[in-house]
Design a protein around this motif. Sequence first.
Motif, PDB file in Angstrom:
ATOM      1  N   LYS A   1       3.464   1.753  -1.557  1.00  0.00           N
ATOM      2  CA  LYS A   1       3.994   2.045  -2.898  1.00  0.00           C
ATOM      3  C   LYS A   1       3.042   2.915  -3.719  1.00  0.00           C
ATOM      4  O   LYS A   1       3.421   3.455  -4.750  1.00  0.00           O
ATOM      5  CB  LYS A   1       4.251   0.735  -3.648  1.00  0.00           C
ATOM      6  CG  LYS A   1       5.482   0.008  -3.131  1.00  0.00           C
ATOM      7  CD  LYS A   1       5.810  -1.226  -3.944  1.00  0.00           C
ATOM      8  CE  LYS A   1       7.056  -1.898  -3.383  1.00  0.00           C
ATOM      9  NZ  LYS A   1       6.940  -3.352  -3.364  1.00  0.00           N
ATOM     10  N   LEU A   2       1.792   3.035  -3.264  1.00  0.00           N
ATOM     11  CA  LEU A   2       0.816   3.863  -3.986  1.00  0.00           C
ATOM     12  C   LEU A   2       1.062   5.333  -3.658  1.00  0.00           C
ATOM     13  O   LEU A   2       1.514   5.663  -2.568  1.00  0.00           O
ATOM     14  CB  LEU A   2      -0.610   3.446  -3.607  1.00  0.00           C
ATOM     15  CG  LEU A   2      -0.982   1.992  -3.917  1.00  0.00           C
ATOM     16  CD1 LEU A   2      -2.393   1.697  -3.437  1.00  0.00           C
ATOM     17  CD2 LEU A   2      -0.855   1.692  -5.398  1.00  0.00           C
ATOM     18  N   PRO A   3       0.762   6.243  -4.595  1.00  0.00           N
ATOM     19  CA  PRO A   3       1.055   7.662  -4.375  1.00  0.00           C
ATOM     20  C   PRO A   3       0.193   8.251  -3.260  1.00  0.00           C
ATOM     21  O   PRO A   3      -0.998   7.978  -3.189  1.00  0.00           O
ATOM     22  CB  PRO A   3       0.714   8.300  -5.723  1.00  0.00           C
ATOM     23  CG  PRO A   3      -0.260   7.371  -6.351  1.00  0.00           C
ATOM     24  CD  PRO A   3       0.106   5.998  -5.898  1.00  0.00           C
TER      25      PRO A   3
ATOM     26  N   ILE B   1       0.220   7.585  -0.140  1.00  0.00           N
ATOM     27  CA  ILE B   1      -0.058   6.683   0.981  1.00  0.00           C
ATOM     28  C   ILE B   1       1.214   6.535   1.816  1.00  0.00           C
ATOM     29  O   ILE B   1       2.197   5.959   1.357  1.00  0.00           O
ATOM     30  CB  ILE B   1      -0.509   5.284   0.492  1.00  0.00           C
ATOM     31  CG1 ILE B   1      -1.666   5.385  -0.495  1.00  0.00           C
ATOM     32  CG2 ILE B   1      -0.841   4.372   1.675  1.00  0.00           C
ATOM     33  CD1 ILE B   1      -3.028   5.537   0.094  1.00  0.00           C
TER      34      ILE B   1
ATOM     35  N   LEU C   1       0.833  -1.210   0.000  1.00  0.00           N
ATOM     36  CA  LEU C   1       0.000   0.000   0.000  1.00  0.00           C
ATOM     37  C   LEU C   1       0.865   1.257   0.000  1.00  0.00           C
ATOM     38  O   LEU C   1       0.516   2.265  -0.622  1.00  0.00           O
ATOM     39  CB  LEU C   1      -0.929  -0.010   1.218  1.00  0.00           C
ATOM     40  CG  LEU C   1      -2.102  -0.992   1.132  1.00  0.00           C
ATOM     41  CD1 LEU C   1      -2.719  -1.236   2.517  1.00  0.00           C
ATOM     42  CD2 LEU C   1      -3.179  -0.478   0.180  1.00  0.00           C
TER      43      LEU C   1
END
Lengths: 199, 199
Positions: free
Chosen positions: A16-18, A20, A14
Motif C-alpha cells: 500500500k506504500l507508494p 512498493i 507494504l
Amino acid sequence: MVYPSSLQLLIESLKKLPGIGEKTAERLAFSVFDLDDKAIEQFSKSLIAVKNNIRNCKICNHITEDEICYICSNKKRDNKILCLVENPKNVILFEKIGSYNGLYYVLGGLISPLDGIGPDEINLNGFLQRIEKENFREIIFALKPTIEGETTVLYISKIISKKDVLISKIAHGIPIGTDMEYIDAMTLEMALSDRKKIS
Amino acid sequence: MVYPSSLQLLIESLKKLPGIGEKTAERLAFSVFDLDDKAIEQFSKSLIAVKNNIRNCKICNHITEDEICYICSNKKRDNKILCLVENPKNVILFEKIGSYNGLYYVLGGLISPLDGIGPDEINLNGFLQRIEKENFREIIFALKPTIEGETTVLYISKIISKKDVLISKIAHGIPIGTDMEYIDAMTLEMALSDRKKIS
C-alpha cells in the motif's frame, strides 16, 4: 496460500506504500525476520503513534504532536516574516537547511481549477486571519513553480496586495515542474536568498 | 528536532529495511498519513505477528505458523521426492510456479569455507536424518549456481551417494552468479524440468 497468513498481511500492507510493488514488498517483509524484537516493536508502535499523535498545528497547519508546533511556539523566531508553503514536507525541507528563521503557513494544497481545487479547498482562511491579526513585515511564497503554484501566488498576492506588507517569492533557481522534495539544499537555499519582490 | 518524534521513530524504523535510505524512508513515512486507520493497524499488527507467529517447520525448516508447514502436512504431495533449497524464499518461488508436487528441505545456508560456514553451520543433520528414515526416490538440489551452491551440492551428494536414491540438480538455465529470487518463473520452471542426474 503460498505465504503464512501473517507474512501475507505484512506484504499486503507494504504494497500500500507508494513505489512498493509485489517483489519489493516480499523482499522487505522477509527482511523483518532479520530485525530484533525491539526494532520490530518500535516499528509497529511508531506506525500507530504517527497516526494517533500527529495533528496539525492550530496556528500554521504544520505537523506536530502538540497543539502548537515547535516553530510557532519558539519565541526566538522572527514573527514578522511568514513563509507560505504547500505542505508540511516543505516546512521540513526549509528547516533542514536551517537558514530561515521566520514563521510558516502550510496551505495544504494549491489552487488548481482543472482539478476542481479552488481557493476554498485550501487552508486560505487561517492565513487571511493571520494577515489581519499579526503584523507581518514580509510574506514569502515558497510554492513549487508550476501552473498551480503560480496561480496560487497570483490569487493570494492579489488579495493581500492592499496590506502594508512586502510580498516576495523564492527565486526560480528551482527547475520548473519538479517536486520540491527532490531539490538539493543548496539550490533551495539560493532560491530562498534570491527571493524577489512581486508587489 | 525537524520531525515530530513519532514520525522520526517511523523514519528510523523504515531505514533499517534493506534498500531504504533517508529520502525514501521520509517519503514512505509521510505516505502513512494517507492510509486509513484500519490499514495502519493491520500494518502495525502484522509486523509483530510476523515476528511472533512465524517459526520453522519441524520437518523441513520452511516458515510456518504451525508446528508442521502446510507442505509437509499435505498428504497429497509426493513424499518420495525431496527438493533441497537454501532458504524459505526459494520454497515460495517453487510453490508459486506450482508444477512441483514433492517435498522440500530448507538448508538455511550454503557451505562457504571462505566465510567460515562449514557443514555444521547449515541444517544438514535434519536432512541426513530424513534420508535415513524416509524412503525417498529422488533428491533434487535446487541451490543457486555459485561456488557455494556447487560446493554444497558436491558435499551433500558425496555423503548420500551410497544410498539407493536418484540425486539430481535443477538445470543451469539460471544465469550463473545471480540470486534465485530474481529469476522469472519460466526460467525457473525450465530449470526444474531439465534437472540432470549427477549420480
